[in-house]
Scaffold this motif. Structure first.
Motif, PDB file in Angstrom:
ATOM      1  N   ALA A 248      15.204  66.201  31.690  1.00  0.00           N
ATOM      2  CA  ALA A 248      15.274  65.242  32.812  1.00  0.00           C
ATOM      3  C   ALA A 248      14.259  64.115  32.624  1.00  0.00           C
ATOM      4  O   ALA A 248      14.567  62.945  32.885  1.00  0.00           O
ATOM      5  CB  ALA A 248      15.034  65.959  34.131  1.00  0.00           C
ATOM      6  N   SER A 249      13.067  64.454  32.152  1.00  0.00           N
ATOM      7  CA  SER A 249      12.057  63.409  31.959  1.00  0.00           C
ATOM      8  C   SER A 249      12.446  62.481  30.812  1.00  0.00           C
ATOM      9  O   SER A 249      12.194  61.277  30.874  1.00  0.00           O
ATOM     10  CB  SER A 249      10.672  64.015  31.744  1.00  0.00           C
ATOM     11  N   LEU A 250      13.103  63.016  29.780  1.00  0.00           N
ATOM     12  CA  LEU A 250      13.588  62.173  28.684  1.00  0.00           C
ATOM     13  C   LEU A 250      14.668  61.217  29.191  1.00  0.00           C
ATOM     14  O   LEU A 250      14.673  60.030  28.850  1.00  0.00           O
ATOM     15  CB  LEU A 250      14.129  63.020  27.538  1.00  0.00           C
ATOM     16  N   GLN A 251      15.566  61.722  30.028  1.00  0.00           N
ATOM     17  CA  GLN A 251      16.602  60.855  30.601  1.00  0.00           C
ATOM     18  C   GLN A 251      15.997  59.752  31.456  1.00  0.00           C
ATOM     19  O   GLN A 251      16.460  58.610  31.432  1.00  0.00           O
ATOM     20  CB  GLN A 251      17.597  61.682  31.424  1.00  0.00           C
ATOM     21  N   ALA A 252      14.943  60.069  32.202  1.00  0.00           N
ATOM     22  CA  ALA A 252      14.276  59.054  33.030  1.00  0.00           C
ATOM     23  C   ALA A 252      13.637  57.984  32.148  1.00  0.00           C
ATOM     24  O   ALA A 252      13.730  56.782  32.452  1.00  0.00           O
ATOM     25  CB  ALA A 252      13.222  59.714  33.921  1.00  0.00           C
ATOM     26  N   VAL A 253      13.028  58.395  31.032  1.00  0.00           N
ATOM     27  CA  VAL A 253      12.426  57.434  30.093  1.00  0.00           C
ATOM     28  C   VAL A 253      13.509  56.535  29.510  1.00  0.00           C
ATOM     29  O   VAL A 253      13.362  55.307  29.449  1.00  0.00           O
ATOM     30  CB  VAL A 253      11.652  58.165  28.965  1.00  0.00           C
ATOM     31  N   GLU A 254      14.614  57.132  29.077  1.00  0.00           N
ATOM     32  CA  GLU A 254      15.701  56.352  28.471  1.00  0.00           C
ATOM     33  C   GLU A 254      16.331  55.388  29.467  1.00  0.00           C
ATOM     34  O   GLU A 254      16.627  54.242  29.124  1.00  0.00           O
ATOM     35  CB  GLU A 254      16.753  57.289  27.883  1.00  0.00           C
ATOM     36  N   GLU A 255      16.524  55.814  30.701  1.00  0.00           N
ATOM     37  CA  GLU A 255      17.101  54.940  31.729  1.00  0.00           C
ATOM     38  C   GLU A 255      16.171  53.777  32.028  1.00  0.00           C
ATOM     39  O   GLU A 255      16.605  52.629  32.156  1.00  0.00           O
ATOM     40  CB  GLU A 255      17.391  55.729  33.008  1.00  0.00           C
ATOM     41  N   ASN A 256      14.880  54.045  32.142  1.00  0.00           N
ATOM     42  CA  ASN A 256      13.908  52.981  32.388  1.00  0.00           C
ATOM     43  C   ASN A 256      13.882  52.004  31.219  1.00  0.00           C
ATOM     44  O   ASN A 256      13.795  50.789  31.421  1.00  0.00           O
ATOM     45  CB  ASN A 256      12.519  53.583  32.630  1.00  0.00           C
ATOM     46  N   ASP A 257      13.971  52.515  29.981  1.00  0.00           N
ATOM     47  CA  ASP A 257      14.001  51.641  28.803  1.00  0.00           C
ATOM     48  C   ASP A 257      15.229  50.734  28.821  1.00  0.00           C
ATOM     49  O   ASP A 257      15.146  49.562  28.451  1.00  0.00           O
ATOM     50  CB  ASP A 257      13.951  52.461  27.515  1.00  0.00           C
ATOM     51  N   LYS A 258      16.365  51.258  29.252  1.00  0.00           N
ATOM     52  CA  LYS A 258      17.580  50.428  29.376  1.00  0.00           C
ATOM     53  C   LYS A 258      17.367  49.313  30.383  1.00  0.00           C
ATOM     54  O   LYS A 258      17.774  48.177  30.168  1.00  0.00           O
ATOM     55  CB  LYS A 258      18.784  51.282  29.811  1.00  0.00           C
ATOM     56  N   GLN A 259      16.733  49.648  31.509  1.00  0.00           N
ATOM     57  CA  GLN A 259      16.469  48.639  32.535  1.00  0.00           C
ATOM     58  C   GLN A 259      15.505  47.580  32.018  1.00  0.00           C
ATOM     59  O   GLN A 259      15.673  46.394  32.307  1.00  0.00           O
ATOM     60  CB  GLN A 259      15.931  49.306  33.798  1.00  0.00           C
ATOM     61  N   ILE A 260      14.516  47.988  31.245  1.00  0.00           N
ATOM     62  CA  ILE A 260      13.565  47.026  30.662  1.00  0.00           C
ATOM     63  C   ILE A 260      14.301  46.082  29.719  1.00  0.00           C
ATOM     64  O   ILE A 260      14.103  44.861  29.762  1.00  0.00           O
ATOM     65  CB  ILE A 260      12.407  47.751  29.941  1.00  0.00           C
ATOM     66  N   LYS A 261      15.162  46.615  28.869  1.00  0.00           N
ATOM     67  CA  LYS A 261      15.923  45.772  27.936  1.00  0.00           C
ATOM     68  C   LYS A 261      16.805  44.786  28.679  1.00  0.00           C
ATOM     69  O   LYS A 261      16.914  43.619  28.303  1.00  0.00           O
ATOM     70  CB  LYS A 261      16.751  46.639  26.993  1.00  0.00           C
ATOM     71  N   ARG A 262      17.431  45.240  29.775  1.00  0.00           N
ATOM     72  CA  ARG A 262      18.263  44.343  30.591  1.00  0.00           C
ATOM     73  C   ARG A 262      17.414  43.237  31.208  1.00  0.00           C
ATOM     74  O   ARG A 262      17.773  42.058  31.166  1.00  0.00           O
ATOM     75  CB  ARG A 262      18.975  45.134  31.698  1.00  0.00           C
ATOM     76  N   LEU A 263      16.257  43.603  31.743  1.00  0.00           N
ATOM     77  CA  LEU A 263      15.372  42.622  32.374  1.00  0.00           C
ATOM     78  C   LEU A 263      14.815  41.633  31.361  1.00  0.00           C
ATOM     79  O   LEU A 263      14.591  40.467  31.689  1.00  0.00           O
ATOM     80  CB  LEU A 263      14.227  43.326  33.099  1.00  0.00           C
ATOM     81  N   MET A 264      14.616  42.064  30.129  1.00  0.00           N
ATOM     82  CA  MET A 264      14.082  41.166  29.102  1.00  0.00           C
ATOM     83  C   MET A 264      15.109  40.108  28.690  1.00  0.00           C
ATOM     84  O   MET A 264      14.742  39.050  28.188  1.00  0.00           O
ATOM     85  CB  MET A 264      13.615  41.966  27.885  1.00  0.00           C
ATOM     86  N   ARG A 265      16.379  40.376  28.922  1.00  0.00           N
ATOM     87  CA  ARG A 265      17.418  39.401  28.589  1.00  0.00           C
ATOM     88  C   ARG A 265      17.627  38.366  29.697  1.00  0.00           C
ATOM     89  O   ARG A 265      18.287  37.356  29.482  1.00  0.00           O
ATOM     90  CB  ARG A 265      18.738  40.112  28.303  1.00  0.00           C
ATOM     91  N   GLU A 266      17.088  38.625  30.884  1.00  0.00           N
ATOM     92  CA  GLU A 266      17.279  37.705  32.004  1.00  0.00           C
ATOM     93  C   GLU A 266      16.476  36.428  31.810  1.00  0.00           C
ATOM     94  O   GLU A 266      15.480  36.393  31.100  1.00  0.00           O
ATOM     95  CB  GLU A 266      16.862  38.371  33.320  1.00  0.00           C
ATOM     96  N   ARG A 267      16.923  35.390  32.479  1.00  0.00           N
ATOM     97  CA  ARG A 267      16.201  34.119  32.480  1.00  0.00           C
ATOM     98  C   ARG A 267      15.371  34.064  33.758  1.00  0.00           C
ATOM     99  O   ARG A 267      15.891  34.274  34.849  1.00  0.00           O
ATOM    100  CB  ARG A 267      17.205  32.977  32.437  1.00  0.00           C
ATOM    101  N   TYR A 268      14.108  33.757  33.615  1.00  0.00           N
ATOM    102  CA  TYR A 268      13.192  33.776  34.751  1.00  0.00           C
ATOM    103  C   TYR A 268      12.815  32.359  35.165  1.00  0.00           C
ATOM    104  O   TYR A 268      12.717  31.462  34.337  1.00  0.00           O
ATOM    105  CB  TYR A 268      11.929  34.574  34.398  1.00  0.00           C
TER     106      TYR A 268
END
Length: 195
Positions: free
Chosen positions: A100-120
């Motif tokens: 479960a903790s590995l899944q939480a890390v992977e999900e957060n990493d996906k969100q970080i990658k998505r946020l890094m592609r956004e224009r601020y």
């Protein structure tokens, strides 16, 4: 600037903040070139940087550290249980927590990658770095006097719509970067609530 700080005259200890001004109330439509042109009337500008509204990204990156620490602890607990030859239920529970903790890390990493592609967009703050610390100090002293003159007042009002605020930049470690997107009023409110 690093060479200039190390070789500063008069034994005065200088930091990058001594060469830099923090400008607030910069309109979103303005780019680095417009800010540079305005401040180059005082001296050579070597860098203009904008604070962008990265709040969500910064918080996710901070969360990643805690999630990875939790996952490491869960994995170590699992290894400990396996080494102790614990019963099947205890090992299964430790394995579920690690998974479960590995899944939480992977999900957060996906969100970080998505946020890094956004224009601020800009938070309304710019950091202007001059070639000489004396120029930054002179701007702090002379700009308020110049604003009293009608010509500068009209130019600033035309350019910025309201009076921009110019202060000595704080040390980068002293800035709470994720809060720069909030107005001064909101920042005070957030500080009152959090204390």
């Amino acid at each position: 600037i690093h060479t200039r700080i190390r070789n500063s005259d008069g034994g005065q200890l200088l930091t990058a903040a001594d060469f830099t001004l923090m400008v607030s109330r910069v309109p979103e439509a303005w780019g680095a070139q417009q800010v540079r042109e305005f401040f180059e009337q005082f001296g050579e500008v070597v860098h203009v940087g904008f604070s962008l509204n990265y709040r969500e990204l910064i918080l996710k990156i901070k969360k990643a550290k805690h999630l990875k620490e939790a996952h490491t602890c869960n994995c170590l607990t699992l290894l400990q249980r396996l080494g102790q030859l614990a019963n099947k239920e205890t090992i299964a529970a430790a394995r579920r927590r690690a998974k479960a903790s590995l899944q939480a890390v992977e999900e957060n990493d996906k969100q970080i990658k998505r946020l890094m592609r956004e224009r601020y967009s800009c938070t309304g703050y710019a950091f202007v770095t001059f070639n000489k610390h004396q120029v930054a100090q002179a701007v702090l002293e002379e700009l308020p006097k110049a604003w009293k003159g009608r010509k500068m007042q009209q130019r600033v009002s035309y350019l910025f719509g309201t009076h921009m605020r110019v202060v000595r930049a704080p040390e980068p470690t002293d800035v709470i970067w994720e809060n720069l997107q909030f107005s001064s009023r909101d920042q005070v409110g957030r500080q009152i609530i959090s204390t």
